[in-house]
Design a protein around this motif. Structure first.
Motif, PDB file in Angstrom:
ATOM      1  N   TRP A 288       0.828  -1.210   0.000  1.00 52.82           N
ATOM      2  CA  TRP A 288       0.000   0.000   0.000  1.00 52.82           C
ATOM      3  C   TRP A 288       0.863   1.260   0.000  1.00 52.82           C
ATOM      4  O   TRP A 288       0.538   2.247  -0.651  1.00 52.82           O
ATOM      5  CB  TRP A 288      -0.933  -0.006   1.210  1.00 52.82           C
ATOM      6  N   PHE A 289       1.959   1.216   0.774  1.00 49.44           N
ATOM      7  CA  PHE A 289       2.867   2.369   0.792  1.00 49.44           C
ATOM      8  C   PHE A 289       3.521   2.572  -0.574  1.00 49.44           C
ATOM      9  O   PHE A 289       3.722   3.703  -1.018  1.00 49.44           O
ATOM     10  CB  PHE A 289       3.949   2.178   1.863  1.00 49.44           C
ATOM     11  N   TRP A 290       3.857   1.476  -1.236  1.00 49.62           N
ATOM     12  CA  TRP A 290       4.566   1.561  -2.514  1.00 49.62           C
ATOM     13  C   TRP A 290       3.680   2.119  -3.622  1.00 49.62           C
ATOM     14  O   TRP A 290       4.106   2.993  -4.391  1.00 49.62           O
ATOM     15  CB  TRP A 290       5.079   0.186  -2.919  1.00 49.62           C
ATOM     16  N   ILE A 291       2.460   1.620  -3.743  1.00 49.80           N
ATOM     17  CA  ILE A 291       1.657   1.935  -4.927  1.00 49.80           C
ATOM     18  C   ILE A 291       0.636   3.045  -4.692  1.00 49.80           C
ATOM     19  O   ILE A 291       0.093   3.572  -5.671  1.00 49.80           O
ATOM     20  CB  ILE A 291       0.925   0.681  -5.458  1.00 49.80           C
ATOM     21  N   SER A 292       0.355   3.399  -3.448  1.00 50.68           N
ATOM     22  CA  SER A 292      -0.697   4.388  -3.195  1.00 50.68           C
ATOM     23  C   SER A 292      -0.342   5.747  -3.785  1.00 50.68           C
ATOM     24  O   SER A 292      -1.189   6.407  -4.398  1.00 50.68           O
ATOM     25  CB  SER A 292      -0.963   4.511  -1.694  1.00 50.68           C
ATOM     26  N   GLY A 293       0.923   6.170  -3.630  1.00 44.88           N
ATOM     27  CA  GLY A 293       1.331   7.473  -4.157  1.00 44.88           C
ATOM     28  C   GLY A 293       1.224   7.563  -5.675  1.00 44.88           C
ATOM     29  O   GLY A 293       0.504   8.423  -6.207  1.00 44.88           O
ATOM     30  N   PRO A 294       1.944   6.698  -6.425  1.00 42.57           N
ATOM     31  CA  PRO A 294       1.846   6.745  -7.889  1.00 42.57           C
ATOM     32  C   PRO A 294       0.430   6.498  -8.406  1.00 42.57           C
ATOM     33  O   PRO A 294       0.013   7.119  -9.392  1.00 42.57           O
ATOM     34  CB  PRO A 294       2.807   5.632  -8.341  1.00 42.57           C
TER      35      PRO A 294
END
Length: 582
Positions: A288-294
């Protein structure tokens, strides 16, 4: 052919260095995560159950997190166009690196496919180990309900397993439909399957929320492999003689907490006494941390693009050119674009979801708001679009004033977006090579020079256009003649060097005429002799940096790319650029 190290670094070296760096980063991340799960004490009991399957699955998952995070960024077209046009990105090398966004997107996609195979294989092994190595001592650590449970239940009857299976199917469709053969033969399949990425990301967020793999949280109170005196473990553990009197076989009472333990036993590095049972907890979904921003950035951009393109354009004229080429001229409020950019056209009456990119052949200026595109009718979408615009008219040319304009279908324009050809005006000398309809990105540049060339850095332009039939030259013959006459009147005949090559000789007499007299002398039969052409340009522009821009068949592109990397005796440096829609 000798290669110039400087030219190679400018054209190909940076790309290879970046790919090497990216590969090294993924391998390093895989190795570091593998060692963490292989040697980390918090994964001791889980590692005993799953073995290397745990390490490979988690290591591949870390690489997938990184690539699933970054694969969306090259598709943020508005962001890339802003960076390219921003004064903060003043370096030409940085802007050329932005032009490699599609290559980076493909690299991330291939990496996702490769490590997905590793991830799936590792979890197949894990499912089998969860079933066979059921831990009866630490029940909460198990994913299976009992020893010998069918591993297929773990794959199809659990949220992580079922979402993983569906994700594999979605990824398989996306990858196979992205191959060159399918994209060329049926672009619709590529378009619709690639838009399954949103389903893939939703499944990914569900996939990591299952909490199947757990780690130990109380390492201080329960070091892995420690001895718990509150349990009868003599059947699995040889107790020292010093403890034989303290552990009679008939004893069922708990080990007294205040009973002193012999010092030599406590200090033994191979055996430690634990004060409580191990506690296990699922990881917080790091994905969730990896893909939430992009993902949020991409969704915000798509929303912005939808709002920006929500109002249909006004089609002012439609022109049918020879060789199945259609020109569409439009106006739109507050539309601004730079030469070399492209737009995405969407016509709901042709297709509800499908849209296609087209290079602008005419950009709006301070004096006129009209912009236009040329499109070659080569597929289902362009055929239906042409039929709607011309209504099966037999007229070769159709230009109607706005007050007489027929009711054209609604057309929405998304863009503009940046491309490498924006840089053609930022070189002192540029070589522009077009093959057939690949002339479209250069048409907007020629139109811009027709309005005025003194405000740009460009001082000499070599324009090479290769076509199979002579009728294709009529697409922009008027534009070329007007620009040629304008430069002659301004006493700058050497500003543009036009060379037209006809690869087939049928119908060559058709272009001969008083109207195109300026082009007739520049019409050559056959294909360009590229090596001689590059040598001649290098000789006339000693110790200068020349921008090479190509939009055409891959065969021509490869030749020009190779020649741009080759050395010459005049100290001339060629920097290669190629059209690539994101």
């Amino acid at each position: 052919m000798a290669l110039s190290w400087r030219s190679w670094m400018a054209n190909e070296g940076s790309k290879h260095l970046f790919l090497f760096f990216w590969l090294s980063l993924n391998v390093w991340l895989f190795g570091k995560t593998f060692l963490l799960y292989n040697q980390g004490l918090q994964y001791y009991y889980l590692h005993q159950m799953l073995g290397l399957g745990l390490c490979v699955s988690r290591a591949s998952a870390s690489v997938l997190n990184l690539n699933c995070c970054l694969v969306l960024l090259p598709m943020c077209r508005v962001l890339l166009a802003f960076l390219r046009g921003s004064q903060k990105v003043a370096s030409k090398k940085t802007r050329r690196l932005i032009d490699k966004s599609k290559t980076f997107h493909v690299t991330c996609g291939v990496t996702i496919c490769i490590f997905s195979v590793l991830h799936v294989a590792a979890h197949l092994v894990n499912a089998l180990n969860f079933s066979e190595n059921y831990n009866e001592e630490f029940v909460t650590l198990n994913a299976a309900n009992y020893r010998g449970e069918d591993p297929r239940k773990l794959l199809f009857a659990t949220v992580p397993g079922l979402t993983g299976v569906i994700m594999v199917l979605v990824l398989f469709l996306m990858c196979t439909a992205s191959t060159y053969a399918i994209r060329v033969s049926n672009y619709d399949i590529f378009w619709y399957t690639h838009n399954l990425f949103f389903v893939f990301y939703m499944l990914l967020m569900l996939h990591v929320s299952g909490g199947v793999l757990k780690y130990q949280t109380n390492l201080e109170e329960h070091p892995p492999g420690c001895f718990n005196p509150n349990k009868t473990l003599r059947q699995n553990l040889t107790v020292p003689k010093a403890f034989e009197e303290l552990f009679p076989e008939y004893t069922t009472e708990p080990f007294p907490e205040d009973l002193p333990v012999p010092e030599p036993f406590v200090q033994n590095s191979f055996m430690r006494v634990c004060s409580e049972e191990p506690k296990f907890q699922s990881h917080f979904p790091e994905t969730w941390f990896w893909i939430s921003g992009p993902l949020c950035l991409y969704c915000v951009e798509r929303l912005y693009r939808y709002i920006r393109s929500n109002k249909p354009v006004t089609i002012t004229s439609v022109i049918s050119h020879p060789s199945n080429v259609l020109e569409v001229r439009m106006v739109k409020d507050d539309f601004e674009a730079r030469p070399g950019q492209y737009v995405i056209l969407h016509c709901p009456r042709v297709s509800t979801l499908e849209s296609h990119p087209f290079t602008l052949t005419m950009c709006p200026t301070d004096t006129k708001a009209t912009f236009g595109v040329h499109l070659k009718v080569v597929g289902d979408w362009t055929e239906r679009f042409r039929d709607l615009l011309l209504l099966h008219s037999n007229q070769d040319t159709e230009i109607l004033p706005i007050f007489q304009q027929r009711r054209y279908p609604k057309l929405y324009v998304d863009g503009p977006f940046g491309s490498p050809f924006e840089e053609s005006l930022n070189y002192e000398v540029s070589l522009c090579v077009a093959g057939g309809i690949g002339v479209t990105p250069f048409a907007s540049i020629l139109n811009t020079l027709l309005d005025g060339w003194k405000c740009y850095k460009l001082r000499r332009l070599y324009f090479i256009w290769v076509c199979r039939d002579v009728e294709s030259f009529r697409w922009f013959a008027d534009l070329l003649c007007m620009l040629h006459n304008k430069l002659w009147q301004e006493n700058r005949p050497d500003y543009i060097n036009i060379q037209l090559y006809l690869s087939q000789t049928d119908g060559i007499q058709k272009i001969i005429g008083e109207k195109y007299q300026a082009l007739n002398s520049r019409l050559l039969i056959g294909r360009p002799r590229w090596k001689l052409l590059f040598d001649d340009i290098a000789k006339c522009n000693r110790r200068k940096t020349i921008g090479v821009f190509c939009c055409g068949p891959s065969k021509i592109s490869k030749i020009l790319h190779k020649l741009s990397n080759s050395s010459n005796s005049y100290g001339t440096k060629f920097e290669y650029n190629k059209e690539s829609f994101s």
